[in-house]
Design a protein around this motif. Structure first.
Motif, PDB file in Angstrom:
ATOM      1  N   GLY A 463     -15.111  -0.336 -34.995  1.00  9.57           N
ATOM      2  CA  GLY A 463     -16.085  -1.603 -35.160  1.00  9.57           C
ATOM      3  C   GLY A 463     -17.041  -1.791 -33.783  1.00  9.57           C
ATOM      4  N   ILE A 464     -17.278  -0.449 -33.204  1.00 12.98           N
ATOM      5  CA  ILE A 464     -17.985  -0.357 -31.778  1.00 12.98           C
ATOM      6  C   ILE A 464     -18.916   0.489 -32.135  1.00 12.98           C
ATOM      7  N   SER A 465     -20.362   0.080 -31.808  1.00  9.79           N
ATOM      8  CA  SER A 465     -21.379   1.057 -31.855  1.00  9.79           C
ATOM      9  C   SER A 465     -21.684   1.650 -30.243  1.00  9.79           C
ATOM     10  N   VAL A 468     -22.669  -2.597 -26.176  1.00  6.94           N
ATOM     11  CA  VAL A 468     -21.770  -3.943 -26.246  1.00  6.94           C
ATOM     12  C   VAL A 468     -21.957  -4.693 -25.177  1.00  6.94           C
ATOM     13  N   ALA A 472     -17.185  -8.326 -24.520  1.00 13.75           N
ATOM     14  CA  ALA A 472     -16.763  -7.615 -25.767  1.00 13.75           C
ATOM     15  C   ALA A 472     -15.448  -7.420 -25.712  1.00 13.75           C
ATOM     16  N   LEU A 593     -28.686  -5.197 -33.509  1.00 10.64           N
ATOM     17  CA  LEU A 593     -28.049  -5.814 -35.212  1.00 10.64           C
ATOM     18  C   LEU A 593     -29.076  -6.045 -36.147  1.00 10.64           C
ATOM     19  N   ASN A 662     -19.524  -3.031 -40.832  1.00 12.14           N
ATOM     20  CA  ASN A 662     -19.539  -2.775 -39.409  1.00 12.14           C
ATOM     21  C   ASN A 662     -20.257  -3.616 -38.537  1.00 12.14           C
ATOM     22  N   GLU A 666     -18.633  -5.870 -35.552  1.00 12.38           N
ATOM     23  CA  GLU A 666     -19.410  -5.789 -34.202  1.00 12.38           C
ATOM     24  C   GLU A 666     -19.661  -7.254 -33.823  1.00 12.38           C
ATOM     25  N   ASN A 669     -16.330  -8.605 -32.407  1.00 15.20           N
ATOM     26  CA  ASN A 669     -15.956  -7.696 -31.506  1.00 15.20           C
ATOM     27  C   ASN A 669     -16.517  -8.307 -30.124  1.00 15.20           C
ATOM     28  N   ASN A 670     -17.955  -8.497 -30.224  1.00 15.22           N
ATOM     29  CA  ASN A 670     -18.769  -8.863 -29.134  1.00 15.22           C
ATOM     30  C   ASN A 670     -18.817 -10.199 -29.032  1.00 15.22           C
TER      31      ASN A 670
END
Length: 796
Positions: A463-465, A468, A472, A593, A662, A666, A669-670
């Motif tokens: 789940g990270i591109s 960040v 995060a 995003l 995803n 993100e 997660n961020n």
């Protein structure tokens, strides 16, 4: 007259056949005389050569046996070549007739024609004239009546061969009689035909001392003194006696030293291989004597066992004999035991080792005091800067070691090498027996040090591109394996500021480590060989500035505690692939995003259009097949293509749902918003129907299309299936349009939020610049400087 029967054709040639048979017997007799003559004279020549060779060179028994075999082989070849082969060949009447006609050209092939026509039957059926055939046979028989067929043979050569055969038989008979009456021929027959031990008449006779049954025993690898004595029945004592060698490398002859009136000696130095020798002096040759060597001490059996280092937890492992070099782990102990071929008094293991010595650098010397008259600014408190100490240096050298091995029961030995003596080198086992003899070919084996591989680390981010925010959390899944055990796993990171400015202008990089407290209990006691960790890295506590490039990896350490050359344990370290992300502001991440969300919406729009086109194709197919009994092949192919397209649309819809999921992960997660925030709620409203479309609706369309294709020959079931298909497609398109509307709505909301963030950021920038300008003006006023005119921040 016409009633008198005519003789048969075969009766007309009976005389010719009789004379041909007589010629065949003459040819056989000619072959016998010629072959036996050659065989007898060849035997006489070979036997004479054998007698001459043995008289001149005093051949030993093996040489005489070889000569006898050669004579026999030559005679057998002559028998085969001159008797068996010619006599076994069958000479036909036609061949003899042709040979007769060759020597009598005036016959003009009448004889062979008569023979061949006389053997033919049913002449009229074959189209031949009986009268003409009878005349041909009669002419051939008449033409050959007065000929002597024996003229084809060479009478002169036959007489010569007969005389030679008779003379040869007389000589052979005389030779047979002479072997019983003549002493020389009797000796020759005994030596060369019976392979006996009689000797030719000579004036000197030699005796090889300590030889029994044609053999003498030498100690392998040692010097040996061999004595040769001139016997009493010798008429002449030679001045020189020499030794001739056979099957000895690098030797031909050796002159013996005379040590007495009738005694000679020769020293054989370091005999390591068996050979044969004989003594020669005057006209005497002794028989060949075979040297048998006493074996030097050697190992008949060797067993090696390696004890791996304690940290591996492995049990002792035997090393297969003859499979070296053997690969062992560093820090292992080597055990060996073996059995020798004779009793031993001493056994040791010899090898060479590489040693490393640490050379301590000399102590640093202080700088010399300033010379008198130098700079006057030096004060009593000032002291010269110390010289930087030199780093420690090492020196590698080689040493030779001899480790004693214990001996039990006289022939068994065993020993053990500690870990610091086990190295990648060649080991030699040296043995000494009760006679003081040492191993001429000692047993050797080689060792190679096998490195303990570093841990293998495999990790992936969840789940990270590539972007960040500083606060995060980075979820990850890490799998670590090692051959023996792990003692530590942590994440190491480094950040580098990509564009300096603002508060972080003075700091361009940083690094750190992140241990995982959850693994503390796992490393207690016996270290695990495999480890799985699913956790998350919190970036907030590490205060990584925005605009930085963050590189991190997962590093594992094993339990290898074997010391290196200087005595310090060095565990092996393995790392995963590096992960690179960019630390950005919340606005930048939201903008990215939103861009990705737009890309998914645009791709979904294309899917909606494609699904509408598929609906149109279905409607056209329904109209074209409503009243037909069976589908054509082209329509079946069209259904197959529609089914494949529908599968692709379902797969692509599921992929869009996964990418939207995803994006949702993100966001979480961020920490772009609190849990169950509005953005997450809108994304979930989009993701849920997307997954239903991919997992339920579109697979249902594929099944219905397959049902239509299977009912191609049944009109009513097919029409019902097509109607169901069109309804499903319409419902699916309506649902897709609802999802598309939600996507557009979510994009609009996100654009509005991003705009508000940009406005807020612009206002904050203006405020920061105003405060900074005020502080500069106040500072200048306090320092007494006239403040310079400045442009208001808002007008820059």
């Amino acid at each position: 007259m016409s009633d008198i029967p005519l003789p048969q054709l075969s009766q007309m040639t009976a005389g010719v056949l009789t004379r041909l048979s007589k010629l065949r017997r003459q040819v056989t007799t000619w072959f016998w005389v010629d072959g036996l003559s050659r065989l007898a004279w060849a035997a006489i020549a070979l036997l004479a050569a054998d007698l001459a060779l043995d008289w001149l060179f005093r051949m030993d028994k093996p040489q005489r046996a070889v000569m006898l075999a050669i004579i026999g082989a030559v005679l057998l070849y002559i028998v085969f070549r001159r008797l068996v082969k010619p006599l076994s060949a069958t000479i036909s009447d036609d061949a003899l007739a042709l040979e007769v006609e060759r020597l009598n050209p005036h016959l003009h092939e009448s004889v062979i024609s008569a023979l061949q026509f006389s053997r033919m039957e049913d002449l009229s059926e074959r189209g031949y004239s009986p009268v003409m055939i009878r005349q041909t046979v009669q002419r051939g028989a008449t033409a050959s009546a007065d000929l002597n067929f024996g003229n084809v043979l060479d009478d002169r050569e036959f007489r010569v061969n007969s005389m030679l055969l008779l003379f040869a038989l007389v000589l052979l008979g005389a030779l047979v009689v002479g072997t019983f009456t003549n002493p020389l021929l009797n000796i020759w027959a005994n030596r060369n035909l019976l392979l006996g031990d009689k000797e030719w008449p000579q004036k000197t006779y030699l005796l090889v001392e300590r030889a029994e049954n044609g053999k003498v025993v030498f100690p392998r690898g040692e010097d040996w003194t061999q004595l040769v004595t001139v016997t009493k029945e010798s008429e002449v004592v030679p001045e020189n006696v020499s030794i001739e060698f056979r099957r000895a490398r690098g030797r031909a002859t050796q002159t013996m030293k005379k040590t007495g009136e009738r005694q000679f000696e020769a020293i054989f130095a370091s005999v390591i291989e068996p050979f044969e020798f004989r003594a020669q002096g005057g006209d005497a040759y002794t028989p060949w004597v075979q040297v048998q060597l006493v074996e030097q001490p050697a190992l008949d059996d060797l067993q090696l066992e390696v004890v791996p280092p304690a940290y591996t937890g492995l049990s002792p492992q035997p090393l297969a004999a003859g499979r070296g070099p053997y690969f062992v782990l560093k820090g292992s102990t080597l055990r060996l035991q073996g059995t020798a071929n004779k009793e031993l008094t001493k056994a040791e293991l010899s090898y060479r080792l590489q040693k490393v010595e640490v050379i301590e650098p000399p102590p640093a010397k202080p700088a010399e005091k300033l010379a008198e008259g130098d700079s006057t600014e030096a004060t009593a408190e000032s002291s010269p800067a110390p010289t930087k100490p030199e780093p420690k240096k090492t020196r590698t050298y080689e040493v030779e070691r001899h480790t004693p091995l214990s001996i039990t029961e006289g022939m068994k030995l065993k020993g053990e090498l500690p870990p610091d003596e086990v190295a990648g080198t060649q080991y030699t086992i040296l043995l000494t027996d009760t006679l003081g003899l040492t191993s001429r070919r000692p047993t050797t084996f080689g060792l190679r040090i096998r490195a303990d591989r570093e841990p293998r680390v495999r990790a992936r981010l969840i789940g990270i591109s590539g972007m960040v925010v500083p606060k995060a959390r980075i979820p990850f899944s890490c799998r670590v394996t090692d051959d023996f055990g792990l003692t530590d796993l942590r994440a190491k990171f480094r950040w580098d500021l990509l564009a300096q400015g603002g508060e972080d202008a003075g700091k361009s990089s940083g690094a750190g480590e992140i241990p995982f407290e959850s693994l503390k209990d796992a490393f207690q006691g016996k270290p695990p060989g495999e480890l799985a960790l699913d956790e998350a890295i919190e970036l907030g506590p590490h205060q990584i500035p925005t605009g930085s490039g963050l590189t991190f990896s997962f590093v594992a350490q094993d339990n290898d505690n074997v010391p290196d050359e200087v005595g310090a344990p060095v565990p092996n370290v393995g790392a995963s692939s590096d992960f690179l992300v960019r630390v950005v502001t919340e606005e930048e991440l939201r903008t990215d995003l939103l861009r990705r969300e737009k890309e998914q919406r645009q791709e979904f729009e294309r899917l909606v259009k494609s699904e509408e086109e598929l609906l149109t194709d279905g409607q056209a197919l329904e109209a074209a097949t409503r009243d037909v009994a069976a589908l054509t092949q082209e329509q079946k192919d069209q259904l197959m293509q529609m089914q494949k397209r529908q599968k692709v649309y379902g797969t692509n819809t599921g992929a869009i749902g996964e990418r939207m999921a995803n994006i949702l992960i993100e966001v979480e997660n961020n920490r772009l918003e609190e849990a169950n925030g509005k953005l997450q709620g809108r994304l979930q409203e989009i993701i849920k129907p997307l997954r239903e479309l991919a997992d339920q609706d579109m697979p249902g369309l594929v099944q219905t299309l397959d049902q239509v294709r299977r009912q191609a020959a049944a009109q009513q079931p097919r029409n019902e299936a097509i109607t169901t298909l069109l309804k499903q497609q319409e419902a699916t398109i309506a649902k897709m349009k609802q999802v598309l509307a939600l996507m557009v709505k979510s994009e609009g909301y996100q654009e509005a939020v991003n705009l508000l963030y940009e406005i807020q950021k612009s206002q904050q920038d203006v405020l920061d610049r105003t405060i900074k300008e005020q502080q500069e003006r106040i500072k200048k006023l306090l320092e007494g400087a006239k403040p310079a005119e400045s442009t208001p921040p808002g007008n820059k």
